[in-house]
Design a protein around this motif. Structure first.
Motif, PDB file in Angstrom:
ATOM      1  N   PHE A 157      90.118  -7.830 107.032  1.00  0.00           N
ATOM      2  CA  PHE A 157      90.066  -6.868 108.130  1.00  0.00           C
ATOM      3  C   PHE A 157      88.617  -6.524 108.475  1.00  0.00           C
ATOM      4  N   ALA A 158      87.797  -6.297 107.452  1.00  0.00           N
ATOM      5  CA  ALA A 158      86.415  -5.853 107.668  1.00  0.00           C
ATOM      6  C   ALA A 158      85.581  -6.899 108.400  1.00  0.00           C
ATOM      7  N   TRP A 159      85.669  -8.173 107.985  1.00  0.00           N
ATOM      8  CA  TRP A 159      84.802  -9.156 108.645  1.00  0.00           C
ATOM      9  C   TRP A 159      85.283  -9.484 110.063  1.00  0.00           C
ATOM     10  N   VAL A 160      86.592  -9.441 110.280  1.00  0.00           N
ATOM     11  CA  VAL A 160      87.086  -9.647 111.650  1.00  0.00           C
ATOM     12  C   VAL A 160      86.652  -8.479 112.531  1.00  0.00           C
ATOM     13  N   PHE A 161      86.721  -7.272 111.997  1.00  0.00           N
ATOM     14  CA  PHE A 161      86.312  -6.077 112.749  1.00  0.00           C
ATOM     15  C   PHE A 161      84.830  -6.144 113.121  1.00  0.00           C
ATOM     16  N   VAL A 162      83.963  -6.417 112.143  1.00  0.00           N
ATOM     17  CA  VAL A 162      82.524  -6.429 112.396  1.00  0.00           C
ATOM     18  C   VAL A 162      82.147  -7.554 113.346  1.00  0.00           C
ATOM     19  N   LEU A 163      82.614  -8.758 113.069  1.00  0.00           N
ATOM     20  CA  LEU A 163      82.265  -9.899 113.910  1.00  0.00           C
ATOM     21  C   LEU A 163      82.843  -9.733 115.316  1.00  0.00           C
ATOM     22  N   GLY A 164      84.089  -9.265 115.391  1.00  0.00           N
ATOM     23  CA  GLY A 164      84.715  -9.070 116.692  1.00  0.00           C
ATOM     24  C   GLY A 164      84.036  -7.985 117.509  1.00  0.00           C
ATOM     25  N   LEU A 165      83.649  -6.893 116.867  1.00  0.00           N
ATOM     26  CA  LEU A 165      83.020  -5.788 117.599  1.00  0.00           C
ATOM     27  C   LEU A 165      81.616  -6.157 118.058  1.00  0.00           C
ATOM     28  N   LEU A 166      80.860  -6.855 117.216  1.00  0.00           N
ATOM     29  CA  LEU A 166      79.539  -7.317 117.638  1.00  0.00           C
ATOM     30  C   LEU A 166      79.656  -8.252 118.840  1.00  0.00           C
ATOM     31  N   CYS A 167      80.611  -9.159 118.773  1.00  0.00           N
ATOM     32  CA  CYS A 167      80.865 -10.096 119.871  1.00  0.00           C
ATOM     33  C   CYS A 167      81.185  -9.332 121.151  1.00  0.00           C
ATOM     34  N   CYS A 168      82.073  -8.340 121.073  1.00  0.00           N
ATOM     35  CA  CYS A 168      82.471  -7.571 122.251  1.00  0.00           C
ATOM     36  C   CYS A 168      81.323  -6.723 122.788  1.00  0.00           C
ATOM     37  N   CYS A 169      80.484  -6.204 121.899  1.00  0.00           N
ATOM     38  CA  CYS A 169      79.337  -5.417 122.344  1.00  0.00           C
ATOM     39  C   CYS A 169      78.393  -6.263 123.201  1.00  0.00           C
ATOM     40  N   LEU A 170      78.061  -7.456 122.734  1.00  0.00           N
ATOM     41  CA  LEU A 170      77.146  -8.316 123.476  1.00  0.00           C
ATOM     42  C   LEU A 170      77.761  -8.777 124.791  1.00  0.00           C
ATOM     43  N   LEU A 171      79.055  -9.053 124.787  1.00  0.00           N
ATOM     44  CA  LEU A 171      79.724  -9.433 126.033  1.00  0.00           C
ATOM     45  C   LEU A 171      79.795  -8.248 126.991  1.00  0.00           C
ATOM     46  N   VAL A 216      95.199 -21.014 127.294  1.00  0.00           N
ATOM     47  CA  VAL A 216      94.193 -20.353 128.134  1.00  0.00           C
ATOM     48  C   VAL A 216      93.589 -19.160 127.403  1.00  0.00           C
ATOM     49  N   SER A 217      94.421 -18.339 126.789  1.00  0.00           N
ATOM     50  CA  SER A 217      93.928 -17.146 126.105  1.00  0.00           C
ATOM     51  C   SER A 217      93.068 -17.508 124.896  1.00  0.00           C
ATOM     52  N   ALA A 218      93.301 -18.705 124.322  1.00  0.00           N
ATOM     53  CA  ALA A 218      92.515 -19.136 123.168  1.00  0.00           C
ATOM     54  C   ALA A 218      91.053 -19.386 123.521  1.00  0.00           C
ATOM     55  N   VAL A 219      90.760 -19.452 124.821  1.00  0.00           N
ATOM     56  CA  VAL A 219      89.372 -19.621 125.250  1.00  0.00           C
ATOM     57  C   VAL A 219      88.587 -18.332 125.022  1.00  0.00           C
ATOM     58  N   PHE A 220      89.271 -17.194 125.019  1.00  0.00           N
ATOM     59  CA  PHE A 220      88.603 -15.895 124.976  1.00  0.00           C
ATOM     60  C   PHE A 220      88.668 -15.285 123.571  1.00  0.00           C
ATOM     61  N   PRO A 221      87.717 -14.399 123.253  1.00  0.00           N
ATOM     62  CA  PRO A 221      87.616 -13.899 121.873  1.00  0.00           C
ATOM     63  C   PRO A 221      88.739 -12.963 121.448  1.00  0.00           C
ATOM     64  N   LEU A 222      89.366 -12.238 122.399  1.00  0.00           N
ATOM     65  CA  LEU A 222      90.368 -11.254 122.001  1.00  0.00           C
ATOM     66  C   LEU A 222      91.535 -11.901 121.269  1.00  0.00           C
ATOM     67  N   LYS A 223      91.927 -13.091 121.691  1.00  0.00           N
ATOM     68  CA  LYS A 223      93.028 -13.786 121.025  1.00  0.00           C
ATOM     69  C   LYS A 223      92.715 -13.982 119.544  1.00  0.00           C
TER      70      LYS A 223
END
Length: 278
Positions: A157-171, A216-223
């Motif tokens: 949970f922690a690494w998905v949260f950190v990596l995902g949130l950093l990714c979303c912040c930059l986007l 199609v959704s697999a192209v984007f990070p949220l999936k």
């Protein structure tokens, strides 16, 4: 004798980081003073969770691994909260500050873009942690959801949260360059964010989507964020419902790392203290 005015270039990395950390408190105060932003980014995942968990009852799955619908919806809403905090929250905030002259004023001070974004990203991390903490508290207290008890699940949970949130912040920083003004920022950003949530397994079970839409959704990070959260919060037997029948955590990490790099390049290329045509 004249005294040289300090510029961002005169500050070393340590001072830049210290100033960025100090800005987190300022950014948090600004964030919680904006009632509409608090609702649409901070409280929205919890409100949507209450709606879905109340409307859709019963269990999903088979045998001892069956879980309540409230448990099943939790990973998706956590992922949706990460997207709202990083992409929607930051892109609208920065677009408004660009439009009302805040960035222009900051650009005439010694503050550097690094300091500015450390404050913004720090604010996003604090609010996202509080947001997800509230969401999980509601899940446990109101719907009796059993959260994982093993350290491996929480590490996942922690690494998905950190990596995902950093990714979303930059986007989110990169997306802030798209709206023409602060007034149109919500109209530009919110439909994109809402559409991504519907096709990425936040509001609708990902396995029920047509195969072409899953691709199609697999192209984007949220999936991938949602898939990583399901791997952390749902029983292991639910991996059979994923594409390929596995959690594919290695692929989750690669996809988010690629989007992190894309976000870094785009945000660096598009950010200016003022618009080019301003």
């Amino acid at each position: 004798m004249s005294v040289a005015t300090p510029t961002a270039a005169t500050f070393g990395p340590a001072r830049t980081v210290r100033l960025g950390i100090r800005r987190i408190g300022f950014e948090l105060r600004q964030y919680f003073r904006a009632g509409d932003q608090v609702f649409f980014t901070f409280l929205f995942p919890t409100v949507m969770y209450l709606i879905f968990a109340t409307i859709f009852t019963g269990d999903i799955g088979q045998g001892p691994d069956a879980v309540s619908m409230a448990t099943y919806y939790l990973p998706g809403l956590v992922a949706g909260g990460i997207l709202l905090s990083g992409v929607q929250g930051l892109s609208i905030e920065i677009a408004v500050e660009k439009s009302d002259g805040t960035l222009k004023r900051l650009g005439s001070t010694p503050i550097s873009p690094v300091t500015y974004f450390l404050g913004k990203i720090g604010q996003v991390f604090v609010t996202a942690i509080l947001q997800i903490g509230l969401l999980m508290a509601v899940a446990v207290i109101v719907y009796r959801v059993d959260l994982p008890s093993d350290a491996e699940a929480w590490a996942r949970f922690a690494w998905v949260f950190v990596l995902g949130l950093l990714c979303c912040c930059l986007l989110g920083i990169a997306l802030s360059a798209v709206p023409r003004s602060g007034k149109t920022a919500s109209a530009v950003v919110i439909p994109v964010v809402l559409l991504l949530q519907f096709v990425s397994g936040v509001y609708i079970a990902f396995s029920t989507l047509p195969e072409w839409l899953q691709n199609v959704s697999a192209v984007f990070p949220l999936k991938w964020i949602a898939q990583g959260m399901r791997a952390a919060l749902l029983p292991d037997s639910f991996r059979a419902a994923e594409q390929g029948g596995e959690w594919q955590l290695g692929l989750v990490a690669i996809a988010l790392a690629v989007w992190l790099l894309i976000g870094a390049v785009l945000s660096r290329a598009t950010f200016r203290w003022i618009r080019r045509d301003g």
